[in-house]
Design a protein around this motif. Sequence first.
Motif, PDB file in Angstrom:
ATOM      1  N   SER A  61       2.952   5.869  23.694  1.00 44.16           N
ATOM      2  CA  SER A  61       2.285   4.768  22.985  1.00 44.16           C
ATOM      3  C   SER A  61       3.289   3.784  22.404  1.00 44.16           C
ATOM      4  O   SER A  61       2.941   2.643  22.111  1.00 44.16           O
ATOM      5  CB  SER A  61       1.412   5.335  21.857  1.00 44.16           C
ATOM      6  OG  SER A  61       2.201   6.046  20.921  1.00 44.16           O
ATOM      7  N   SER A  62       4.535   4.209  22.259  1.00 41.50           N
ATOM      8  CA  SER A  62       5.574   3.340  21.716  1.00 41.50           C
ATOM      9  C   SER A  62       6.047   2.341  22.771  1.00 41.50           C
ATOM     10  O   SER A  62       6.493   2.744  23.857  1.00 41.50           O
ATOM     11  CB  SER A  62       6.767   4.179  21.256  1.00 41.50           C
ATOM     12  OG  SER A  62       7.897   3.362  21.013  1.00 41.50           O
ATOM     13  N   TYR A 124      -4.350   1.401  25.838  1.00 46.24           N
ATOM     14  CA  TYR A 124      -3.893   2.513  24.996  1.00 46.24           C
ATOM     15  C   TYR A 124      -2.674   2.108  24.173  1.00 46.24           C
ATOM     16  O   TYR A 124      -2.622   2.328  22.957  1.00 46.24           O
ATOM     17  CB  TYR A 124      -3.575   3.714  25.899  1.00 46.24           C
ATOM     18  CG  TYR A 124      -2.759   4.807  25.261  1.00 46.24           C
ATOM     19  CD1 TYR A 124      -3.329   5.709  24.371  1.00 46.24           C
ATOM     20  CD2 TYR A 124      -1.402   4.951  25.571  1.00 46.24           C
ATOM     21  CE1 TYR A 124      -2.569   6.723  23.800  1.00 46.24           C
ATOM     22  CE2 TYR A 124      -0.646   5.959  25.014  1.00 46.24           C
ATOM     23  CZ  TYR A 124      -1.236   6.841  24.125  1.00 46.24           C
ATOM     24  OH  TYR A 124      -0.471   7.847  23.558  1.00 46.24           O
ATOM     25  N   TYR A 128      -2.864   1.454  20.021  1.00 46.89           N
ATOM     26  CA  TYR A 128      -2.080   2.406  19.229  1.00 46.89           C
ATOM     27  C   TYR A 128      -1.020   1.698  18.389  1.00 46.89           C
ATOM     28  O   TYR A 128      -0.469   2.293  17.464  1.00 46.89           O
ATOM     29  CB  TYR A 128      -1.425   3.450  20.140  1.00 46.89           C
ATOM     30  CG  TYR A 128      -2.189   4.746  20.170  1.00 46.89           C
ATOM     31  CD1 TYR A 128      -1.685   5.903  19.571  1.00 46.89           C
ATOM     32  CD2 TYR A 128      -3.432   4.829  20.771  1.00 46.89           C
ATOM     33  CE1 TYR A 128      -2.391   7.092  19.587  1.00 46.89           C
ATOM     34  CE2 TYR A 128      -4.154   6.012  20.799  1.00 46.89           C
ATOM     35  CZ  TYR A 128      -3.624   7.144  20.198  1.00 46.89           C
ATOM     36  OH  TYR A 128      -4.332   8.330  20.202  1.00 46.89           O
ATOM     37  N   ASN A 129      -0.731   0.450  18.723  1.00 46.18           N
ATOM     38  CA  ASN A 129       0.274  -0.284  17.958  1.00 46.18           C
ATOM     39  C   ASN A 129      -0.313  -1.329  17.014  1.00 46.18           C
ATOM     40  O   ASN A 129       0.433  -1.951  16.255  1.00 46.18           O
ATOM     41  CB  ASN A 129       1.259  -0.955  18.918  1.00 46.18           C
ATOM     42  CG  ASN A 129       2.240   0.026  19.520  1.00 46.18           C
ATOM     43  OD1 ASN A 129       3.268   0.336  18.929  1.00 46.18           O
ATOM     44  ND2 ASN A 129       1.913   0.537  20.707  1.00 46.18           N
ATOM     45  N   SER A 131      -3.570  -0.511  15.459  1.00 43.59           N
ATOM     46  CA  SER A 131      -4.484   0.225  14.587  1.00 43.59           C
ATOM     47  C   SER A 131      -3.704   1.015  13.538  1.00 43.59           C
ATOM     48  O   SER A 131      -2.751   1.728  13.870  1.00 43.59           O
ATOM     49  CB  SER A 131      -5.356   1.182  15.396  1.00 43.59           C
ATOM     50  OG  SER A 131      -6.125   2.000  14.538  1.00 43.59           O
ATOM     51  N   LEU A 134      -4.168   5.169  14.044  1.00 46.87           N
ATOM     52  CA  LEU A 134      -3.731   5.884  15.235  1.00 46.87           C
ATOM     53  C   LEU A 134      -2.233   6.116  15.171  1.00 46.87           C
ATOM     54  O   LEU A 134      -1.457   5.181  15.003  1.00 46.87           O
ATOM     55  CB  LEU A 134      -4.084   5.096  16.502  1.00 46.87           C
ATOM     56  CG  LEU A 134      -5.575   4.851  16.743  1.00 46.87           C
ATOM     57  CD1 LEU A 134      -5.784   3.957  17.963  1.00 46.87           C
ATOM     58  CD2 LEU A 134      -6.320   6.167  16.920  1.00 46.87           C
ATOM     59  N   THR A 135      -1.845   7.380  15.302  1.00 46.88           N
ATOM     60  CA  THR A 135      -0.424   7.732  15.240  1.00 46.88           C
ATOM     61  C   THR A 135       0.173   7.731  16.644  1.00 46.88           C
ATOM     62  O   THR A 135      -0.538   7.865  17.640  1.00 46.88           O
ATOM     63  CB  THR A 135      -0.246   9.114  14.606  1.00 46.88           C
ATOM     64  OG1 THR A 135      -0.979  10.091  15.370  1.00 46.88           O
ATOM     65  CG2 THR A 135      -0.751   9.113  13.180  1.00 46.88           C
ATOM     66  N   SER A 136       1.477   7.601  16.711  1.00 45.07           N
ATOM     67  CA  SER A 136       2.159   7.529  18.001  1.00 45.07           C
ATOM     68  C   SER A 136       2.040   8.843  18.751  1.00 45.07           C
ATOM     69  O   SER A 136       1.915   9.919  18.172  1.00 45.07           O
ATOM     70  CB  SER A 136       3.636   7.188  17.800  1.00 45.07           C
ATOM     71  OG  SER A 136       4.276   8.194  17.042  1.00 45.07           O
ATOM     72  N   THR A 188     -12.213   7.212  17.188  1.00 48.38           N
ATOM     73  CA  THR A 188     -11.395   7.729  16.080  1.00 48.38           C
ATOM     74  C   THR A 188     -11.304   9.250  16.109  1.00 48.38           C
ATOM     75  O   THR A 188     -10.906   9.872  15.129  1.00 48.38           O
ATOM     76  CB  THR A 188     -11.980   7.280  14.726  1.00 48.38           C
ATOM     77  OG1 THR A 188     -13.336   7.738  14.621  1.00 48.38           O
ATOM     78  CG2 THR A 188     -11.936   5.771  14.592  1.00 48.38           C
ATOM     79  N   GLY A 193      -6.878   8.489  22.237  1.00 54.21           N
ATOM     80  CA  GLY A 193      -6.144   7.858  23.332  1.00 54.21           C
ATOM     81  C   GLY A 193      -6.885   7.941  24.648  1.00 54.21           C
ATOM     82  O   GLY A 193      -6.938   6.966  25.411  1.00 54.21           O
TER      83      GLY A 193
END
Length: 301
Positions: A61-62, A124, A128-129, A131, A134-136, A188, A193
Amino acid sequence: MSEFFDRVKHDAFKGDYLTRLLYLNIAVFLAYSLTNAFTSLFTGDFGLIPNIADDLLALPSSPFRFALRPWTILTYMFTHFGFRHILFNMIILYFSGKMLMEYLGERRMLALYIYGGIGGGVLYIILYNISPILTSGSMVGASAGVIAILVAGALYMPNMPVRLWGIFEVKYWMLAAGLVLLDVLNLTSANAGGHIAHLGGAIVAFFFIRSMRAGNEWNVYLFQIIDFVRSWLQPQQRKRKKGFSFGERNYKKSGTKATSPKASNSDDTARMNEILDKIKASGYDSLSKEEKAFLFKISKD
């Protein structure tokens, strides 16, 4: 036994695109599972192979990690780490892919799988970046491409009857709408993901079918890329080696005829749409022999 292995080899390397997608997903899962089992047995480290596979094959996600591993936008959609995960995805892929290929052909089916997987992966990473909840992490699975195929079929054949578990009969659009709604309601959840990727695949399917109705075939671009990569990896003067190649089947370069490919494709698309509308209204048996032959020919082009 030799006949069985010959059949498997033929299907894996020369079968239709749906068969090869199934074989590729299963092959990656078996390679991962067997390697993990033997490595864990002899080293005692149960996390070694999962960590390596996640680092090399899963979509991160990063954005920074993705920039260092751009190939993961493709590898993640052929990778599964759990048996139930791949079983569920392959069952849906098989049935929805069969239905789509019957009416739209295998090249469109493959294009939807690849584009849907890419679209799901991009959405995705984006969500994820942006929100805060949402964690990585990372993601694997074919479900974005599978949902793209299923939703595309439902958009093109909305009233097609589908039997769930061989008992309940619903319209195809109802099944697709129900799955998309479940994804929205679970944005959520612990598997946010995966649900985000499903929605990305559904969005791709919507624009794919819309573009196809307008005469713009996205699958052409995919096969041009595949053909370019194959020609770059294998010079034309060398004889092609045997192997797994998505671009090998049913793709031919345009000839030297003076007729316009765009005009021909547009005419074929218009006629195909008329035939499919007739199928939706009166069923497949209502087609004439000529119409059935044309539909079969188009599905193989």
